[in-house]
Design an enzyme around this catalytic site. Structure first.
Site, PDB file in Angstrom:
ATOM      1  N   HIS A  31      42.109  43.007  33.124  1.00  0.00           N
ATOM      2  CA  HIS A  31      40.737  42.544  32.880  1.00  0.00           C
ATOM      3  C   HIS A  31      40.289  41.587  33.983  1.00  0.00           C
ATOM      4  O   HIS A  31      39.228  40.979  33.896  1.00  0.00           O
ATOM      5  CB  HIS A  31      40.657  41.861  31.509  1.00  0.00           C
ATOM      6  N   SER A  69      32.876  39.924  32.061  1.00  0.00           N
ATOM      7  CA  SER A  69      33.405  39.936  30.706  1.00  0.00           C
ATOM      8  C   SER A  69      32.338  39.504  29.702  1.00  0.00           C
ATOM      9  O   SER A  69      31.305  40.152  29.593  1.00  0.00           O
ATOM     10  CB  SER A  69      34.658  39.053  30.642  1.00  0.00           C
ATOM     11  N   ASP A  80      41.390  48.460  31.496  1.00  0.00           N
ATOM     12  CA  ASP A  80      40.715  47.338  30.865  1.00  0.00           C
ATOM     13  C   ASP A  80      40.053  47.801  29.572  1.00  0.00           C
ATOM     14  O   ASP A  80      38.996  48.441  29.585  1.00  0.00           O
ATOM     15  CB  ASP A  80      39.671  46.753  31.825  1.00  0.00           C
TER      16      ASP A  80
END
Length: 308
Positions: free
Chosen positions: A224, A122, A197
């Protein structure tokens, strides 16, 4: 901070921002590289938003084989204006990148024959990916000794479907700069992205607003999240994990529309105005329970946007 070398048992992660924690798997009969204090492979790990201690890697670290070591990069991991955060994305990423760059270079200087894996999840994938892009443009570390593993990368290049959100939406808040997609030259970098995502698989909201909404709903609904295990990844390329959509949608409209990033990035007033319109359209497509959470999706936190 002093780091012990040699054959060590993994030790507890120090939950203090700014420290670098190294653990290593033990071996009954170490090879020459380990005996000299160098792992055969070092995995550099960068966690995502509010995971500045990279705890997302703990499960895979506990199962590392002999000869494989890990170094966690501790940084602030904030994205203001996310509620409660004070440091901007730009400053947080710059902090992580500076620490990662130093650790990689110091390790390679001490262990020039060891393999290096750079991994990020991320927000940490921005840091790790930017470092990989930097190393791809120089020869300070031989390219055949480097590989990367990125999970949910906001700067993922489009390949199998659209790319990440940073190549789709324009900059609308100073300090949360959308830098576009980036490549890695001849480095082997595995991009891993769930189809729902919206951070790494971000549909153009101009041509497919429902598809874009699907990525936002997926972000809030657990898509995610990833099975983090960078030691098991050795290749490169783009891997999109197929998922049934959260919001039913079809393909993009067959019109030659550029992404908002391509159209508006660099023109802050126009970008804010246009993204306010997109945000309003998105709110109508979101489930009611998610409309009040859109302020937790800071890439759309435009001035004057409702639902924040």
């Amino acid at each position: 901070m002093h780091k012990k070398k040699g054959i060590l048992a993994g030790f507890a992660i120090l939950p203090v921002a700014g420290l670098i924690t190294t653990g290593v798997a033990t071996a009954d009969q170490p090879d020459s590289a380990q005996a000299a204090g160098c792992a055969d492979k070092m995995i550099f790990e960068v966690g995502g938003h509010r995971d500045g201690d990279a705890t997302v890697y703990d499960k895979s670290n506990a199962a590392l084989p002999a000869g494989v070591d890990f170094t966690k990069i501790h940084y602030s991991a904030e994205i203001a204006p996310f509620p409660g955060d004070t440091k901007s994305l730009d400053d947080s990423v710059a902090e992580g990148l500076q620490k990662l760059d130093k650790e990689v270079r110091d390790f390679h200087a001490a262990c020039p024959s060891s393999q290096i894996t750079i991994s990020g999840y991320s927000q940490g994938a921005i840091v790790a990916g930017d470092q990989l892009a930097r190393l791809s443009q120089e020869n300070s570390v031989p390219h055949d000794q480097i590989n990367g593993v990125l999970y949910g990368d906001p700067r993922r290049p489009g390949g199998e479907g659209p790319g990440g959100i940073e190549g789709n939406l324009p900059t609308i808040i100073p300090g949360l700069t959308m830098k576009g997609e980036r490549g890695f030259g001849d480095l082997k970098v595995q991009e891993i992205c769930n189809k729902n995502d919206g951070i790494c698989f971000s549909e153009n909201p101009i041509t497919n607003l429902l598809g874009f909404a699907n990525g936002v709903v997926g972000y809030f609904s657990g898509d995610h999240a990833y099975d983090i295990n960078p030691n098991s990844e050795n290749g490169g390329g783009d891997r999109v994990i197929d998922q049934p959509p959260r919001v039913p949608h079809g393909p993009p409209l067959p019109i030659p529309a550029k992404t908002p990033y391509e159209q508006f990035n660099g023109d802050l007033p126009t970008a804010q105005k246009e993204m306010t319109k997109i945000r309003e359209g998105l709110l109508a497509k979101l489930p009611a329970e998610l409309r009040d959470r859109l302020n937790e999706f800071p890439w759309l936190s435009v001035p004057g946007g409702s639902g924040a």
